[in-house]
Design an enzyme around this catalytic site. Structure first.
Site, PDB file in Angstrom:
ATOM      1  N   CYS A 156       0.822  -1.222   0.000  1.00 35.46           N
ATOM      2  CA  CYS A 156       0.000   0.000   0.000  1.00 35.46           C
ATOM      3  C   CYS A 156       0.855   1.272   0.000  1.00 35.46           C
ATOM      4  O   CYS A 156       0.333   2.367  -0.190  1.00 35.46           O
ATOM      5  CB  CYS A 156      -0.940   0.010   1.195  1.00 35.46           C
ATOM      6  SG  CYS A 156      -1.983  -1.443   1.238  1.00 35.46           S
TER       7      CYS A 156
ATOM      8  N   HIS B  94      -3.435   7.032   2.908  1.00 36.34           N
ATOM      9  CA  HIS B  94      -3.834   5.718   2.389  1.00 36.34           C
ATOM     10  C   HIS B  94      -5.215   5.378   2.963  1.00 36.34           C
ATOM     11  O   HIS B  94      -5.506   5.645   4.126  1.00 36.34           O
ATOM     12  CB  HIS B  94      -2.806   4.667   2.807  1.00 36.34           C
ATOM     13  CG  HIS B  94      -3.212   3.283   2.411  1.00 36.34           C
ATOM     14  ND1 HIS B  94      -3.692   2.988   1.163  1.00 36.34           N
ATOM     15  CD2 HIS B  94      -3.250   2.111   3.118  1.00 36.34           C
ATOM     16  CE1 HIS B  94      -3.992   1.704   1.094  1.00 36.34           C
ATOM     17  NE2 HIS B  94      -3.737   1.161   2.269  1.00 36.34           N
TER      18      HIS B  94
ATOM     19  N   ASN C  33     -10.027  -0.424   0.164  1.00 34.43           N
ATOM     20  CA  ASN C  33      -8.570  -0.299   0.130  1.00 34.43           C
ATOM     21  C   ASN C  33      -8.064  -0.826  -1.215  1.00 34.43           C
ATOM     22  O   ASN C  33      -8.155  -2.015  -1.487  1.00 34.43           O
ATOM     23  CB  ASN C  33      -7.997  -1.113   1.305  1.00 34.43           C
ATOM     24  CG  ASN C  33      -6.479  -1.058   1.381  1.00 34.43           C
ATOM     25  OD1 ASN C  33      -5.809  -0.593   0.462  1.00 34.43           O
ATOM     26  ND2 ASN C  33      -5.946  -1.555   2.482  1.00 34.43           N
TER      27      ASN C  33
HETATM   28  O1  UT7 Z   1      -3.364  -1.621   3.792  1.00 34.48           O
HETATM   29  C1  UT7 Z   1      -3.221  -2.463   4.908  1.00 34.48           C
HETATM   30  C2  UT7 Z   1      -4.448  -3.284   4.997  1.00 34.48           C
HETATM   31  N1  UT7 Z   1      -4.919  -3.685   6.273  1.00 34.48           N
HETATM   32  C3  UT7 Z   1      -5.354  -2.880   7.256  1.00 34.48           C
HETATM   33  O2  UT7 Z   1      -5.213  -1.700   7.228  1.00 34.48           O
HETATM   34  C4  UT7 Z   1      -6.052  -3.538   8.390  1.00 34.48           C
HETATM   35  C5  UT7 Z   1      -6.029  -2.761   9.685  1.00 34.48           C
HETATM   36  N2  UT7 Z   1      -7.010  -3.291  10.564  1.00 34.48           N
HETATM   37  C6  UT7 Z   1      -8.323  -3.000  10.465  1.00 34.48           C
HETATM   38  O3  UT7 Z   1      -8.722  -2.221   9.638  1.00 34.48           O
HETATM   39  C7  UT7 Z   1      -9.288  -3.631  11.464  1.00 34.48           C
HETATM   40  O4  UT7 Z   1      -8.558  -4.349  12.417  1.00 34.48           O
HETATM   41  C8  UT7 Z   1     -10.343  -4.569  10.773  1.00 34.48           C
HETATM   42  C9  UT7 Z   1     -11.344  -3.750   9.996  1.00 34.48           C
HETATM   43  C10 UT7 Z   1      -9.647  -5.558   9.866  1.00 34.48           C
HETATM   44  C11 UT7 Z   1     -11.094  -5.345  11.862  1.00 34.48           C
HETATM   45  O5  UT7 Z   1     -11.683  -4.440  12.777  1.00 34.48           O
HETATM   46  P1  UT7 Z   1     -11.535  -4.695  14.355  1.00 34.48           P
HETATM   47  O6  UT7 Z   1     -12.323  -3.638  15.004  1.00 34.48           O
HETATM   48  O7  UT7 Z   1     -10.077  -4.774  14.675  1.00 34.48           O
HETATM   49  O8  UT7 Z   1     -12.277  -6.054  14.529  1.00 34.48           O
HETATM   50  P2  UT7 Z   1     -11.696  -7.440  15.107  1.00 34.48           P
HETATM   51  O9  UT7 Z   1     -10.755  -8.055  14.142  1.00 34.48           O
HETATM   52  O10 UT7 Z   1     -11.270  -7.257  16.519  1.00 34.48           O
HETATM   53  O11 UT7 Z   1     -13.023  -8.285  15.125  1.00 34.48           O
HETATM   54  C12 UT7 Z   1     -14.119  -7.957  16.003  1.00 34.48           C
HETATM   55  C13 UT7 Z   1     -15.208  -8.971  15.755  1.00 34.48           C
HETATM   56  C14 UT7 Z   1     -14.706 -10.428  15.817  1.00 34.48           C
HETATM   57  O12 UT7 Z   1     -15.723 -11.197  16.393  1.00 34.48           O
HETATM   58  P3  UT7 Z   1     -15.650 -11.621  17.946  1.00 34.48           P
HETATM   59  O13 UT7 Z   1     -14.348 -12.374  18.074  1.00 34.48           O
HETATM   60  O14 UT7 Z   1     -15.647 -10.325  18.707  1.00 34.48           O
HETATM   61  O15 UT7 Z   1     -16.871 -12.447  18.135  1.00 34.48           O
HETATM   62  C15 UT7 Z   1     -14.563 -10.803  14.355  1.00 34.48           C
HETATM   63  O16 UT7 Z   1     -14.708 -12.191  14.147  1.00 34.48           O
HETATM   64  O17 UT7 Z   1     -15.759  -8.799  14.431  1.00 34.48           O
HETATM   65  C16 UT7 Z   1     -15.722 -10.056  13.735  1.00 34.48           C
HETATM   66  N3  UT7 Z   1     -15.559  -9.771  12.324  1.00 34.48           N
HETATM   67  C17 UT7 Z   1     -16.586  -9.514  11.506  1.00 34.48           C
HETATM   68  N4  UT7 Z   1     -17.909  -9.469  11.722  1.00 34.48           N
HETATM   69  C18 UT7 Z   1     -18.691  -9.161  10.675  1.00 34.48           C
HETATM   70  C19 UT7 Z   1     -14.393  -9.688  11.612  1.00 34.48           C
HETATM   71  N5  UT7 Z   1     -14.666  -9.387  10.337  1.00 34.48           N
HETATM   72  C20 UT7 Z   1     -16.023  -9.272  10.248  1.00 34.48           C
HETATM   73  C21 UT7 Z   1     -16.897  -8.957   9.185  1.00 34.48           C
HETATM   74  N6  UT7 Z   1     -18.220  -8.915   9.457  1.00 34.48           N
HETATM   75  N7  UT7 Z   1     -16.462  -8.702   7.948  1.00 34.48           N
END
Ligand code: UT7
Length: 325
Positions: free
Chosen positions: A113, A252, A282
């Site tokens: 990225c 970004h 993204n």
């Molecule tokens: O260019 C580089 C690319 N990558 C990034 O920039 C990623 C940086 N990170 C992020 O943007 C965030 O961490 C995410 C958007 C990927 C995830 O957000 P988060 O607030 O960190 O969520 P999390 O991973 O802690 O997940 C929270 C909950 C989990 O469920 P439980 O364990 O609390 O029951 C996940 O399983 O949300 C669940 N979850 C979803 N639920 C619905 C994860 N993905 C999804 C989804 N829909 N798509």
């Protein structure tokens, strides 16, 4: 040192739109979760017969037309991408052929990225050093080919697209006035492409051996915020400017919450950040290039403005540039 700046911008986006509601039918997710956790509402998906190089060429042709430089006079082509048509020829060579830039040297840059800013700074150095007079810099991704469409943790985040610019000599004091590039290889395992089998988007059948993105989102989020804030500060220091001098930040577009956190850390009002993540998700290297294009097209970016471009990406690599428009 000569002033090197952007003479023309271009972009190219696939027509096919994949909305959050479409994704609700593919994985266990919801529009509400995606919107509140990322800010994304929809993204573009390139067709099967629409390779990365076709997006890159579309963006390149528009940037060349807007630059006033003829394609046959382009001396250097750099394409930032992590999703090339194939290992070789490079996307840059495919673009060279497509646009008829017969004189140019051409190669790809792999910095995830951060690719657009890595490529921009690389090209600028060639021009400032006098080896070439102009350069076509393209950031182009068909990253949805690298996505596991069963993994809700990654498949909701990404989209395809391309942005481009032509660099050349500009009025003194304008153009790219400072650069910052950094890498922290110790964070490489936070996001990577592996290939132990996944199900592609258009084929519901047994897992097949294809490369796909794996990511530790939460950990990456924290490193991203710190790296982006640091990159802006370092680039500003080199430019001899302060945050109060910045009219617009083009970050970004990985997650709207990352942008909010960076704004807060830098104590810059979020209104000064250009955001289009809701439309495209993204697009990896292409995100900043397309955002810059839209900022200018919408009149948000005006002649004389100081703009900060800032990014982070898998590697982990981060970069920033301060540009006087
Ligand atoms: O260019 C580089 C690319 N990558 C990034 O920039 C990623 C940086 N990170 C992020 O943007 C965030 O961490 C995410 C958007 C990927 C995830 O957000 P988060 O607030 O960190 O969520 P999390 O991973 O802690 O997940 C929270 C909950 C989990 O469920 P439980 O364990 O609390 O029951 C996940 O399983 O949300 C669940 N979850 C979803 N639920 C619905 C994860 N993905 C999804 C989804 N829909 N798509």
């Amino acid at each position: 040192m000569k002033s090197i700046g952007i003479l023309g911008l271009g972009h190219c986006l696939p027509e096919r739109v994949l909305s959050n509601h479409d994704l609700e039918k593919m994985v266990d997710t919801s529009d509400e979760w995606i919107t509140t956790r990322t800010g994304i509402k929809e993204r573009r998906i390139a067709e099967k017969d629409q390779p990365n190089s076709s997006l890159a060429t579309g963006a390149a042709l528009e940037a060349i037309a807007n630059s006033g430089i003829a394609a046959e006079d382009i001396e250097l082509i750099i394409v930032a991408t992590i999703s090339p048509d194939s290992n070789f020829p490079s996307v840059a060579c495919l673009v060279q052929k497509a646009v008829g830039a017969r004189k140019a040297a051409a190669f790809d840059v792999s910095a995830a990225c951060s690719g657009f800013l890595y490529a921009l700074t690389t090209a600028k150095q060639f021009l400032a050093g006098g080896m070439f007079k102009n350069a076509l810099v393209i950031a182009s991704e068909k990253i949805t080919d690298l996505i596991d469409w069963n993994d809700r943790g990654t498949c909701v985040l990404f989209g395809d697209g391309a942005g481009a610019c032509v660099l050349g000599a500009v009025d003194d004091g304008h153009g790219i006035i400072s650069d910052f590039m950094h890498a922290q290889g110790e964070f490489g395992d936070l996001m990577a492409v592996v290939s132990d089998g996944r199900e592609p988007m258009d084929q519901k059948r047994e897992l097949i051996r294809l490369p796909y993105v794996v990511m530790q989102g939460k950990e990456l989020f924290k490193v991203a915020v710190n790296s982006m804030a640091l990159a802006v500060e370092e680039a500003l220091k080199k430019a001899g400017l302060g945050l109060h001098d910045i009219d617009l930040v083009v970050p970004h577009q990985a997650n709207d919450r990352i942008i909010t956190a960076v704004a807060k850390k830098l104590e810059v009002p979020k209104e000064r950040f250009f955001i289009n993540i809701h439309k495209y998700g993204n697009m990896s290297a292409a995100s900043i290039a397309v955002a810059l294009y839209e900022a200018e097209e919408q009149g948000v970016l005006k002649k004389g403005d100081h703009v900060a471009l800032v990014t982070f990406g898998a590697g982990l690599v981060s970069a920033a540039n301060i540009v006087k428009w």
